[in-house]
Scaffold this motif. Structure first.
Motif, short mmCIF file in Angstrom:
data_model
loop_
_atom_site.label_atom_id
_atom_site.label_comp_id
_atom_site.label_asym_id
_atom_site.label_seq_id
_atom_site.Cartn_x
_atom_site.Cartn_y
_atom_site.Cartn_z
N UNK A 186 0.83 -1.21 0.00
CA UNK A 186 0.00 0.00 0.00
C UNK A 186 0.86 1.26 0.00
N UNK A 187 0.26 2.35 -0.46
CA UNK A 187 0.90 3.66 -0.31
C UNK A 187 1.13 3.94 1.17
N UNK A 188 2.19 4.65 1.47
CA UNK A 188 2.53 4.94 2.87
C UNK A 188 1.44 5.74 3.57
N UNK A 189 0.68 6.52 2.83
CA UNK A 189 -0.31 7.38 3.46
C UNK A 189 -1.59 6.69 3.89
N UNK A 190 -1.79 5.44 3.50
CA UNK A 190 -3.03 4.74 3.84
C UNK A 190 -2.93 4.08 5.22
N UNK A 191 -3.93 4.29 6.04
CA UNK A 191 -3.98 3.63 7.34
C UNK A 191 -4.44 2.19 7.16
N UNK A 192 -4.23 1.31 8.15
CA UNK A 192 -4.75 -0.05 8.06
C UNK A 192 -6.26 -0.09 7.81
N UNK A 193 -6.99 0.86 8.39
CA UNK A 193 -8.43 0.91 8.19
C UNK A 193 -8.76 1.24 6.74
N UNK A 194 -8.01 2.17 6.15
CA UNK A 194 -8.25 2.52 4.75
C UNK A 194 -7.90 1.36 3.82
N UNK A 195 -6.87 0.61 4.16
CA UNK A 195 -6.52 -0.56 3.36
C UNK A 195 -7.65 -1.60 3.42
N UNK A 205 -5.58 -7.61 -0.06
CA UNK A 205 -5.46 -6.16 0.03
C UNK A 205 -5.45 -5.69 1.48
N UNK A 206 -6.41 -6.13 2.28
CA UNK A 206 -6.55 -5.60 3.63
C UNK A 206 -5.33 -5.87 4.49
N UNK A 207 -4.62 -6.97 4.26
CA UNK A 207 -3.48 -7.32 5.08
C UNK A 207 -2.16 -6.76 4.59
N UNK A 208 -2.18 -5.94 3.55
CA UNK A 208 -0.94 -5.47 2.94
C UNK A 208 -0.20 -4.48 3.83
N UNK A 209 1.13 -4.58 3.79
CA UNK A 209 1.99 -3.59 4.43
C UNK A 209 2.16 -2.40 3.49
N UNK A 210 2.54 -1.27 4.06
CA UNK A 210 2.91 -0.13 3.23
C UNK A 210 4.33 -0.34 2.69
N UNK A 211 4.73 0.48 1.73
CA UNK A 211 6.08 0.38 1.19
C UNK A 211 7.13 0.50 2.29
#
Length: 249
Positions: A186-195, A205-211
């Motif tokens: 995910x983009x760094x700006x997305x919170x876990x909730x947004x993912x 998708x929901x379990x993805x880490x940010x860069x």
């Protein structure tokens, strides 16, 4: 393991077991096995036609990944390769062809149904330098320093303990070994909730880490030369990416 983590693991297991059964059952019909994914961002369409044509139809149909890690891992003759979350075996069988008879390709999966499908596909392909293991990617059932390359196709993001996956991957790699992974980041700006709003946990998708989280997780495990390169967007702010890193020699 917490109750919520156990529940998520079971949801993932059930989803992939159902996918394996779908491929196995549809393979007995007149039309042959039907792909379990139709989204252009996931599945067998991400592989070159030559790769798909060289493998059993059931292996291709069971592909659920977000990329083609065997195309970016730069496998060499004689190497030992481990595929985390090997599913129906498409990446293991492709790896076995690339490393040749002096090499070996291992597949690790926690789902009985997928392992059964992978073994059947191995027999159909006539591959002899292949071994499938049942287990969890957070506790890899192989000795330390025995693998040259670890690959994975959109599976690490499904783990509820990614630090354990990174640590175990580092452990089984030989000094100088490397990873070539396709995963959702995910983009760094997305919170876990947004993912989570962008897709289910088993939808990769929901379990993805940010860069940044992904890079820091690999570095904390001891990896160097970490590269995370997005290839295509799978949801708003979520990307399929190629992840490379090296265990220092």
């Amino acid at each position: 393991m917490s109750e919520s983590s156990t529940d998520l693991r079971e949801v993932v297991r059930q989803r992939y077991a159902a996918a394996a059964v779908q491929v196995t059952d549809s393979g007995t019909t007149c039309c042959g096995p039907q792909p379990v994914e139709t989204d252009e961002n996931f599945g067998s369409t991400l592989y070159a036609a030559d790769d798909r044509d060289a493998l059993p139809a059931e292996a291709v149909a069971a592909s659920l990944g977000c990329g083609n890690p065997t195309a970016v891992a730069q496998l060499n003759e004689g190497e030992r390769v481990l595929d985390l979350g090997s599913g129906g075996g498409i990446d293991v069988l492709l790896s076995a062809r690339r490393v040749g008879p002096t090499g070996k390709a291992y597949g690790l999966d926690m789902t009985e149904e997928m392992l059964a499908l992978a073994l059947a596909n191995t027999a159909r392909a006539g591959a002899t330098n292949v071994e499938f293991l049942k287990g969890d990617i957070e506790a890899i059932p192989l000795p330390a320093s025995t693998i040259d390359v670890v690959i994975s196709n959109c599976v690490i993001n499904l783990s509820t303990d990614k630090s354990a996956v990174f640590a175990e991957t580092f452990r089984v790699l030989k000094p100088g070994g490397r990873i070539g992974v396709s995963d959702v980041v995910s983009d760094d700006g997305l919170t876990p909730e947004q993912r989570a709003e962008r897709g289910s946990y088993v939808g990769c998708i929901a379990g993805a880490l940010s860069f940044t989280e992904y890079q820091e997780g690999l570095e904390a495990a001891g990896f160097t030369a970490v590269e995370i390169t997005p290839t295509h967007e799978v949801a708003d702010g979520m990307h399929s990416a190629i992840v490379r890193a090296v265990k220092p020699a």
